[in-house]
Design an enzyme around this catalytic site. Structure first.
Site: not given
Ligand code: NAP
Length: 349
Positions: A148, A241
């Site tokens: 990710c 993120h």
């Protein structure tokens, strides 16, 4: 581009988990794919999905999914495409078995990412790596999604690599809690805190971009020659993120040239107008304190990557910030785009 004549039946492996739930949420009303099967562990198998899953997505479980009976991992399945959000402890063997049985497995797990004949795919970046599938021995296929954090990073690096070349890269990540899966970290561990370690994550970020950004030679990927250093932190953010990146380029470039390279970047999904393709994959923001997870993670339905604050660096050439939604662009949404690309290229019979 080929479009399916009717809905393609898809199954979700690991359907009760964080990524599995995101697949179910994102695939509701998808123009090409219809979920017909859900699979999870022995703990969940045999129950109705609504009873097995601790549903934590906003809104209700889609009606057609609530009453599906969760199947066991070794169950014989009918779906042409299987999206996998399986725990890595079981994903490796299970995905191989399903590919051998003729399914197209589009995985989020780490297990097959470095198999020589498996594409580690970001459709905007390395759609040509789908050629690796010609070497796969399975009756079906396995295609993987990168980690990710790698996805947003590799997308931001691609136009820089193409226009200016890359010599060195350093990245410090600030990763959201949802990246740790369900039930995630205890609140006493993560609230008002930063955890400066995520098991195995640094190695993934230091290795995956080299395969993704590598070229094809005689039908195989030749890894990019690039020195990468990564440090990973878990922070008290639910989704999104954030990454602080430093790059040393091979050619001189101005700040404006970097920004233009990002803003004008497009790939196959945009040319093919795939249903999940963001209109503009990379958005540069001029405000010095952007991007931020709360403000930008859902840009273009979570499929676009936000970049900001590019400035000269005393150690490298430039430093900047990258942000992407870890369970959408970084997992389920990215996998759906991978499958759409395969359908559009006529690779899903
Ligand atoms: P998760 O929330 O822990 O979900 C794991 C899923 O795997 C659940 O559906 C679970 O079913 C199932 N499972 C566990 N053990 C099993 C077994 N023995 N047999 C069959 N099914 C089993 O994890 P996640 O965060 O969704 O991550 C799933 C995968 O995607 C992992 O490989 C992860 O590294 C990767 N990934 C995650 C993210 C993210 O942002 N979360 C991003 C990219 C990639 P039960 O509920 O029945 O136990």
């Amino acid at each position: 581009m080929s479009k399916p004549k009717s809905q393609i039946a898809v199954g979700i492996l690991g359907a009760t988990g964080s990524v599995g739930q995101k697949f179910i949420q994102l695939l509701e009303n998808h123009p090409w794919f219809e979920i017909t099967e859900v699979v999870a562990s022995e703990r969940s198998a045999g129950k109705k999905y609504a009873e097995a899953a601790n549903w934590f997505m906003p809104g209700k479980i889609p009606e057609n999914i609530s009453n599906l009976i969760v199947k066991k991992l070794d169950a014989k399945l009918e779906s042409r495409i299987l999206f996998s959000g399986l725990d890595a402890s079981v994903a490796g063997e299970a995905e191989e078995n399903y590919a051998r049985a003729g399914h197209i497995v589009v995985s989020n797990s780490k297990n097959h990412r470095f198999d020589d004949d498996v594409p580690l795919l970001i459709p905007e970046v390395n759609a040509d790596h789908l050629q690796l599938l010609k070497s796969q021995k399975y009756t079906g296929k396995i295609i993987t999604n990168p980690n990710c954090s790698t996805i947003g990073l590799a997308m931001a690096l691609k136009p820089l690599l193409d226009s200016f070349g890359l010599e060195q890269m350093n990245v410090v990540t600030m990763q959201a809690i949802s990246g740790a899966g369900m039930p995630g970290l205890p609140s006493v561990t993560i609230l008002e805190n930063v955890i400066p370690h995520i098991g195995g994550e640094e190695a993934k970020i230091e290795s995956e971009p080299l395969k993704i950004l590598g070229g094809l030679e005689n039908g195989w990927v030749k890894n990019l020659d690039l020195a990468i250093s990564a440090q990973c932190n878990r922070v008290p953010v639910i989704d999104g993120h954030t990454e602080s990146v430093q790059v040393k380029l091979k050619k001189n470039a101005t700040r404006e040239e970097l920004i233009n390279a990002w803003n004008s970047f497009v790939g196959e999904p945009q040319k093919l107008e795939l249903p999940f393709a963001p209109r503009q994959p990379l958005h540069y923001f001029e405000q010095a304190d952007y991007p931020q997870p709360r403000l930008h993670r859902n840009l273009e339905k979570g499929m676009a990557v936000s970049i900001g604050n590019v400035r000269e660096c005393n150690l490298f050439d430039y430093k900047f910030t990258v942000l992407s939604h870890n369970t959408i662009r970084g997992a389920a949404g990215g996998a759906i785009l991978n499958a759409e690309l395969m359908v559009a290229k006529g690779m899903v019979g």
